[in-house]
Design a protein around this motif. Structure first.
Motif, short mmCIF file in Angstrom:
data_model
loop_
_atom_site.label_atom_id
_atom_site.label_comp_id
_atom_site.label_asym_id
_atom_site.label_seq_id
_atom_site.Cartn_x
_atom_site.Cartn_y
_atom_site.Cartn_z
N TRP A 218 5.44 -28.74 1.72
CA TRP A 218 6.24 -29.45 2.72
C TRP A 218 7.33 -28.57 3.33
O TRP A 218 7.71 -28.77 4.48
N ILE A 219 7.82 -27.60 2.57
CA ILE A 219 8.74 -26.64 3.19
C ILE A 219 8.01 -25.90 4.31
O ILE A 219 8.51 -25.78 5.44
N ILE A 220 6.82 -25.41 4.00
CA ILE A 220 6.06 -24.65 4.99
C ILE A 220 5.66 -25.52 6.18
O ILE A 220 5.66 -25.07 7.33
N LYS A 221 5.32 -26.78 5.92
CA LYS A 221 4.95 -27.68 7.02
C LYS A 221 6.11 -27.93 7.97
O LYS A 221 5.91 -28.02 9.19
N ARG A 222 7.33 -28.01 7.44
CA ARG A 222 8.44 -28.51 8.26
C ARG A 222 9.30 -27.42 8.89
O ARG A 222 9.94 -27.67 9.90
N SER A 230 10.47 -15.91 7.65
CA SER A 230 10.96 -15.34 6.38
C SER A 230 9.98 -15.63 5.25
O SER A 230 9.79 -14.78 4.35
N ILE A 231 9.35 -16.80 5.25
CA ILE A 231 8.35 -17.11 4.23
C ILE A 231 7.14 -16.19 4.37
O ILE A 231 6.62 -15.65 3.39
N LYS A 232 6.71 -15.98 5.60
CA LYS A 232 5.58 -15.05 5.83
C LYS A 232 5.94 -13.63 5.39
O LYS A 232 5.10 -12.91 4.85
N GLU A 233 7.20 -13.26 5.59
CA GLU A 233 7.63 -11.93 5.17
C GLU A 233 7.59 -11.79 3.65
O GLU A 233 7.17 -10.76 3.11
N GLY A 277 -5.35 -13.57 18.65
CA GLY A 277 -4.85 -13.25 19.97
C GLY A 277 -3.33 -13.22 20.10
O GLY A 277 -2.81 -13.16 21.19
N ASN A 278 -2.60 -13.28 18.98
CA ASN A 278 -1.14 -13.20 19.05
C ASN A 278 -0.63 -12.49 17.80
O ASN A 278 -1.40 -12.05 16.95
N SER A 279 0.68 -12.38 17.70
CA SER A 279 1.27 -11.67 16.56
C SER A 279 0.94 -12.37 15.25
O SER A 279 0.82 -11.72 14.21
N ALA A 280 0.80 -13.70 15.29
CA ALA A 280 0.44 -14.43 14.07
C ALA A 280 -0.93 -13.99 13.59
O ALA A 280 -1.17 -13.84 12.39
N GLY A 281 -1.85 -13.79 14.55
CA GLY A 281 -3.19 -13.34 14.17
C GLY A 281 -3.16 -11.95 13.56
O GLY A 281 -3.88 -11.66 12.60
N ILE A 282 -2.35 -11.07 14.11
CA ILE A 282 -2.21 -9.72 13.54
C ILE A 282 -1.68 -9.80 12.13
O ILE A 282 -2.16 -9.12 11.22
N TRP A 283 -0.66 -10.64 11.92
CA TRP A 283 -0.12 -10.82 10.56
C TRP A 283 -1.19 -11.32 9.62
O TRP A 283 -1.35 -10.84 8.51
N GLY A 284 -1.97 -12.30 10.09
CA GLY A 284 -3.02 -12.87 9.25
C GLY A 284 -4.07 -11.85 8.86
O GLY A 284 -4.51 -11.81 7.71
#
Length: 300
Positions: A218-222, A230-233, A277-284
Protein backbone atom coordinates in the motif's frame (compact mmCIF):
# COMPACT_ATOMS: atom_id res chain seq x y z
CA UNK A 1 -27.50 19.45 34.03
CA UNK A 2 -28.47 15.92 33.04
CA UNK A 3 -24.89 15.12 32.05
CA UNK A 4 -23.62 16.11 35.49
CA UNK A 5 -26.22 13.92 37.20
CA UNK A 6 -25.30 10.90 35.07
CA UNK A 7 -21.60 11.41 35.79
CA UNK A 8 -22.29 11.53 39.52
CA UNK A 9 -24.32 8.34 39.26
CA UNK A 10 -21.54 6.68 37.28
CA UNK A 11 -19.05 7.65 39.96
CA UNK A 12 -21.27 6.14 42.64
CA UNK A 13 -21.76 2.87 40.73
CA UNK A 14 -17.98 2.46 40.45
CA UNK A 15 -17.82 2.24 44.23
CA UNK A 16 -20.29 -0.65 44.24
CA UNK A 17 -19.83 -4.27 43.29
CA UNK A 18 -21.51 -7.14 41.51
CA UNK A 19 -23.83 -7.54 38.55
CA UNK A 20 -26.12 -4.63 39.43
CA UNK A 21 -23.15 -2.25 39.46
CA UNK A 22 -22.18 -3.30 35.95
CA UNK A 23 -25.73 -2.94 34.65
CA UNK A 24 -25.95 0.56 36.13
CA UNK A 25 -22.62 1.50 34.54
CA UNK A 26 -23.82 0.30 31.15
CA UNK A 27 -26.98 2.39 31.55
CA UNK A 28 -24.87 5.45 32.34
CA UNK A 29 -22.63 4.83 29.34
CA UNK A 30 -25.66 4.62 27.04
CA UNK A 31 -27.11 7.86 28.41
CA UNK A 32 -23.81 9.71 28.05
CA UNK A 33 -23.41 8.44 24.49
CA UNK A 34 -26.87 9.79 23.68
CA UNK A 35 -26.09 13.15 25.26
CA UNK A 36 -22.88 13.48 23.26
CA UNK A 37 -24.68 12.64 20.03
CA UNK A 38 -27.36 15.22 20.81
CA UNK A 39 -24.67 17.76 21.49
CA UNK A 40 -23.48 17.52 17.88
CA UNK A 41 -26.94 18.25 16.45
CA UNK A 42 -28.91 20.15 19.09
CA UNK A 43 -28.03 23.63 17.81
CA UNK A 44 -29.40 22.84 14.36
CA UNK A 45 -32.30 20.63 15.44
CA UNK A 46 -33.61 22.97 18.14
CA UNK A 47 -32.59 26.47 17.04
CA UNK A 48 -35.17 28.20 19.21
CA UNK A 49 -34.63 26.17 22.37
CA UNK A 50 -31.23 27.18 23.69
CA UNK A 51 -32.29 27.27 27.33
CA UNK A 52 -29.93 28.69 29.89
CA UNK A 53 -26.96 26.69 28.66
CA UNK A 54 -27.46 26.59 24.88
CA UNK A 55 -26.17 23.39 23.38
CA UNK A 56 -24.45 22.73 26.70
CA UNK A 57 -27.83 21.97 28.28
CA UNK A 58 -27.96 18.89 26.07
CA UNK A 59 -24.36 17.79 26.16
CA UNK A 60 -21.39 17.93 28.53
CA UNK A 61 -19.21 20.88 29.47
CA UNK A 62 -15.44 20.69 29.08
CA UNK A 63 -15.05 20.06 32.80
CA UNK A 64 -17.59 17.24 32.65
CA UNK A 65 -15.77 15.78 29.65
CA UNK A 66 -12.59 15.71 31.70
CA UNK A 67 -14.41 13.83 34.49
CA UNK A 68 -15.89 11.38 31.96
CA UNK A 69 -12.53 10.67 30.34
CA UNK A 70 -10.95 10.13 33.76
CA UNK A 71 -13.71 7.67 34.71
CA UNK A 72 -13.34 5.81 31.43
CA UNK A 73 -9.57 5.64 31.78
CA UNK A 74 -9.89 4.23 35.29
CA UNK A 75 -12.52 1.71 34.17
CA UNK A 76 -10.40 0.49 31.25
CA UNK A 77 -7.33 0.17 33.46
CA UNK A 78 -9.04 -1.51 36.43
CA UNK A 79 -11.65 -3.59 34.58
CA UNK A 80 -10.47 -4.51 31.06
CA UNK A 81 -13.38 -6.93 30.66
CA UNK A 82 -15.81 -4.01 30.75
CA UNK A 83 -13.81 -2.32 28.01
CA UNK A 84 -14.93 -5.10 25.67
CA UNK A 85 -18.51 -3.95 26.24
CA UNK A 86 -19.99 -2.50 23.03
CA UNK A 87 -21.64 0.33 24.98
CA UNK A 88 -18.33 1.65 26.27
CA UNK A 89 -16.80 1.45 22.79
CA UNK A 90 -19.73 3.47 21.42
CA UNK A 91 -19.14 6.09 24.10
CA UNK A 92 -15.45 6.30 23.23
CA UNK A 93 -16.36 6.75 19.57
CA UNK A 94 -18.73 9.57 20.49
CA UNK A 95 -15.97 11.33 22.42
CA UNK A 96 -13.61 11.03 19.46
CA UNK A 97 -16.30 12.26 17.07
CA UNK A 98 -16.61 15.38 19.21
CA UNK A 99 -12.82 15.89 18.78
CA UNK A 100 -12.36 16.96 22.38
CA UNK A 101 -8.74 17.90 23.06
CA UNK A 102 -7.06 17.54 26.43
CA UNK A 103 -3.99 15.86 27.98
CA UNK A 104 -6.30 13.38 29.69
CA UNK A 105 -7.62 12.24 26.32
CA UNK A 106 -4.08 11.77 25.01
CA UNK A 107 -3.32 9.64 28.06
CA UNK A 108 -6.46 7.58 27.48
CA UNK A 109 -5.51 6.98 23.84
CA UNK A 110 -2.01 5.89 24.90
CA UNK A 111 -3.66 3.23 27.06
CA UNK A 112 -5.90 2.15 24.18
CA UNK A 113 -2.87 1.84 21.88
CA UNK A 114 -1.12 -0.27 24.50
CA UNK A 115 -4.16 -2.56 24.73
CA UNK A 116 -4.17 -2.95 20.95
CA UNK A 117 -0.84 -4.74 21.34
CA UNK A 118 -0.81 -6.29 24.79
CA UNK A 119 -4.39 -7.46 25.34
CA UNK A 120 -4.83 -11.22 25.19
CA UNK A 121 -8.39 -10.78 23.90
CA UNK A 122 -8.58 -10.55 20.10
CA UNK A 123 -11.76 -8.43 20.12
CA UNK A 124 -10.13 -5.90 22.47
CA UNK A 125 -7.08 -5.62 20.21
CA UNK A 126 -9.31 -5.16 17.18
CA UNK A 127 -11.56 -2.48 18.66
CA UNK A 128 -8.55 -0.69 20.15
CA UNK A 129 -7.06 -0.52 16.66
CA UNK A 130 -10.29 0.92 15.30
CA UNK A 131 -10.48 3.58 17.99
CA UNK A 132 -6.85 4.59 17.66
CA UNK A 133 -7.16 4.75 13.89
CA UNK A 134 -10.07 7.17 14.26
CA UNK A 135 -7.96 9.26 16.63
CA UNK A 136 -4.87 9.40 14.41
CA UNK A 137 -6.63 9.98 11.09
CA UNK A 138 -9.47 12.32 12.10
CA UNK A 139 -8.14 14.32 15.06
CA UNK A 140 -6.54 17.76 14.57
CA UNK A 141 -3.17 16.62 15.94
CA UNK A 142 -0.05 18.75 15.70
CA UNK A 143 2.85 17.47 13.62
CA UNK A 144 4.97 16.55 16.64
CA UNK A 145 2.17 14.64 18.39
CA UNK A 146 1.15 12.84 15.21
CA UNK A 147 4.72 11.76 14.50
CA UNK A 148 5.11 10.44 18.05
CA UNK A 149 1.98 8.32 17.66
CA UNK A 150 3.08 7.00 14.27
CA UNK A 151 6.52 6.13 15.65
CA UNK A 152 4.88 4.22 18.49
CA UNK A 153 2.72 2.22 16.06
CA UNK A 154 5.83 1.30 14.07
CA UNK A 155 7.69 0.39 17.26
CA UNK A 156 4.81 -1.83 18.40
CA UNK A 157 5.31 -3.95 15.29
CA UNK A 158 8.38 -5.36 17.08
CA UNK A 159 6.34 -6.58 20.06
CA UNK A 160 7.50 -9.80 21.70
CA UNK A 161 4.43 -11.90 20.91
CA UNK A 162 3.09 -12.67 17.45
CA UNK A 163 -0.51 -11.69 18.21
CA UNK A 164 0.59 -8.22 19.32
CA UNK A 165 2.92 -7.75 16.35
CA UNK A 166 0.20 -8.83 13.93
CA UNK A 167 -2.28 -6.43 15.52
CA UNK A 168 0.18 -3.55 15.21
CA UNK A 169 1.04 -4.42 11.62
CA UNK A 170 -2.66 -4.41 10.74
CA UNK A 171 -3.08 -1.02 12.43
CA UNK A 172 -0.07 0.37 10.58
CA UNK A 173 -1.43 -0.96 7.29
CA UNK A 174 -4.78 0.72 7.87
CA UNK A 175 -3.07 3.99 8.79
CA UNK A 176 -1.07 3.81 5.55
CA UNK A 177 -4.32 3.31 3.60
CA UNK A 178 -6.20 6.12 5.38
CA UNK A 179 -3.63 8.89 5.82
CA UNK A 180 -4.06 11.84 3.46
CA UNK A 181 -1.56 11.58 0.57
CA UNK A 182 0.47 14.59 1.74
CA UNK A 183 1.01 12.99 5.17
CA UNK A 184 1.86 9.59 3.71
CA UNK A 185 4.50 11.22 1.52
CA UNK A 186 5.89 13.05 4.55
CA UNK A 187 6.18 9.93 6.71
CA UNK A 188 7.01 7.39 4.01
CA UNK A 189 10.54 6.72 5.28
CA UNK A 190 9.23 6.30 8.81
CA UNK A 191 7.13 3.39 7.50
CA UNK A 192 9.06 1.92 4.60
CA UNK A 193 12.45 0.97 6.01
CA UNK A 194 11.14 -0.56 9.29
CA UNK A 195 8.65 -2.61 7.23
CA UNK A 196 11.46 -3.88 5.01
CA UNK A 197 13.45 -4.94 8.07
CA UNK A 198 10.38 -6.68 9.45
CA UNK A 199 9.90 -8.51 6.16
CA UNK A 200 13.47 -9.79 6.45
CA UNK A 201 13.70 -10.52 10.16
CA UNK A 202 10.28 -11.51 11.54
CA UNK A 203 10.16 -15.24 12.27
CA UNK A 204 6.37 -15.35 11.85
CA UNK A 205 5.08 -16.12 8.35
CA UNK A 206 1.78 -14.42 9.20
CA UNK A 207 3.55 -11.22 10.21
CA UNK A 208 5.77 -11.23 7.13
CA UNK A 209 2.75 -11.73 4.88
CA UNK A 210 0.84 -8.92 6.62
CA UNK A 211 3.81 -6.53 6.31
CA UNK A 212 4.09 -7.29 2.62
CA UNK A 213 0.40 -7.11 1.73
CA UNK A 214 -0.96 -4.53 4.21
CA UNK A 215 2.00 -2.16 4.52
CA UNK A 216 4.63 -2.30 1.79
CA UNK A 217 2.18 -2.93 -1.07
CA UNK A 218 0.00 0.00 0.00
CA UNK A 219 2.94 2.35 0.45
CA UNK A 220 4.01 1.59 -3.11
CA UNK A 221 0.44 1.90 -4.41
CA UNK A 222 -0.16 5.31 -2.86
CA UNK A 223 3.11 7.25 -3.05
CA UNK A 224 4.09 9.21 -6.14
CA UNK A 225 6.88 11.35 -7.51
CA UNK A 226 10.09 11.54 -5.50
CA UNK A 227 8.73 9.17 -2.84
CA UNK A 228 8.18 6.41 -5.40
CA UNK A 229 11.55 7.13 -7.00
CA UNK A 230 13.28 6.73 -3.63
CA UNK A 231 11.74 3.25 -3.25
CA UNK A 232 12.92 2.30 -6.73
CA UNK A 233 16.37 3.60 -5.84
CA UNK A 234 16.49 1.38 -2.75
CA UNK A 235 15.60 -1.64 -4.87
CA UNK A 236 18.27 -0.76 -7.43
CA UNK A 237 20.99 -0.24 -4.85
CA UNK A 238 20.22 -3.42 -2.93
CA UNK A 239 19.90 -5.51 -6.05
CA UNK A 240 22.45 -4.08 -8.46
CA UNK A 241 25.13 -2.41 -6.35
CA UNK A 242 25.10 -4.26 -3.05
CA UNK A 243 24.77 -7.76 -4.49
CA UNK A 244 28.25 -8.08 -6.08
CA UNK A 245 30.02 -6.82 -2.96
CA UNK A 246 28.05 -9.21 -0.79
CA UNK A 247 28.97 -12.13 -3.03
CA UNK A 248 32.63 -11.14 -2.95
CA UNK A 249 32.60 -11.02 0.82
CA UNK A 250 30.67 -14.30 1.07
CA UNK A 251 27.75 -12.69 2.93
CA UNK A 252 24.16 -13.86 3.09
CA UNK A 253 21.89 -12.97 0.18
CA UNK A 254 18.88 -11.95 2.31
CA UNK A 255 19.09 -8.31 1.22
CA UNK A 256 19.09 -9.32 -2.44
CA UNK A 257 16.16 -11.64 -1.87
CA UNK A 258 14.32 -8.82 -0.15
CA UNK A 259 15.02 -6.55 -3.14
CA UNK A 260 13.49 -9.17 -5.41
CA UNK A 261 10.44 -9.39 -3.13
CA UNK A 262 10.07 -5.62 -3.24
CA UNK A 263 10.43 -5.68 -7.00
CA UNK A 264 7.59 -8.21 -7.16
CA UNK A 265 5.43 -5.98 -4.98
CA UNK A 266 6.29 -3.01 -7.16
CA UNK A 267 5.38 -4.86 -10.36
CA UNK A 268 2.01 -5.90 -8.92
CA UNK A 269 1.18 -2.52 -7.41
CA UNK A 270 2.67 -0.19 -10.03
CA UNK A 271 3.11 -1.94 -13.40
CA UNK A 272 3.60 1.53 -14.95
CA UNK A 273 7.09 1.53 -13.43
CA UNK A 274 8.13 -1.06 -16.03
CA UNK A 275 6.42 0.61 -18.98
CA UNK A 276 8.43 0.59 -22.21
CA UNK A 277 9.62 3.66 -24.03
CA UNK A 278 10.43 5.88 -21.03
CA UNK A 279 12.86 6.17 -18.14
CA UNK A 280 10.72 3.78 -16.10
CA UNK A 281 11.21 1.15 -18.78
CA UNK A 282 14.98 1.68 -18.73
CA UNK A 283 14.97 1.28 -14.95
CA UNK A 284 12.91 -1.89 -15.26
CA UNK A 285 15.26 -3.45 -17.81
CA UNK A 286 18.25 -2.64 -15.65
CA UNK A 287 16.67 -4.23 -12.60
CA UNK A 288 15.65 -7.25 -14.68
CA UNK A 289 19.31 -7.71 -15.53
CA UNK A 290 20.16 -7.63 -11.85
CA UNK A 291 17.53 -10.27 -11.10
CA UNK A 292 18.97 -12.50 -13.83
CA UNK A 293 22.45 -12.10 -12.39
CA UNK A 294 21.16 -12.93 -8.90
CA UNK A 295 19.43 -16.06 -10.17
CA UNK A 296 22.58 -17.23 -11.97
CA UNK A 297 24.65 -16.59 -8.85
CA UNK A 298 22.28 -18.62 -6.66
CA UNK A 299 22.26 -21.51 -9.12
CA UNK A 300 26.02 -21.94 -9.04
Amino acid sequence: VLGGCVLKLLGVTRAGAGHSRREMSVGCFKTLTLLLSLGTTASSSYPGEKGDGGTGSWTLTDDQMEVLISLLHTTITDDPDQYSNATMVALLRSILTRKFLSPSLYSLMDTILRLSVQSQIASVRRQSNQLFLQFVVEYPLGEKVLKQHLEQIVSNCQYEYESGRLSSINLLGTVIKKLPPVLLERYQNLFFLPCVLQLVNDDSASCREAVQEECLAWIIKRVTGTSLESIKEYISVWLLEEAPRQQQEGRDTSLKRTAVQLLGILIDARPDCLAKGNSAGIWGRGVAGGVKGLHEGLMK
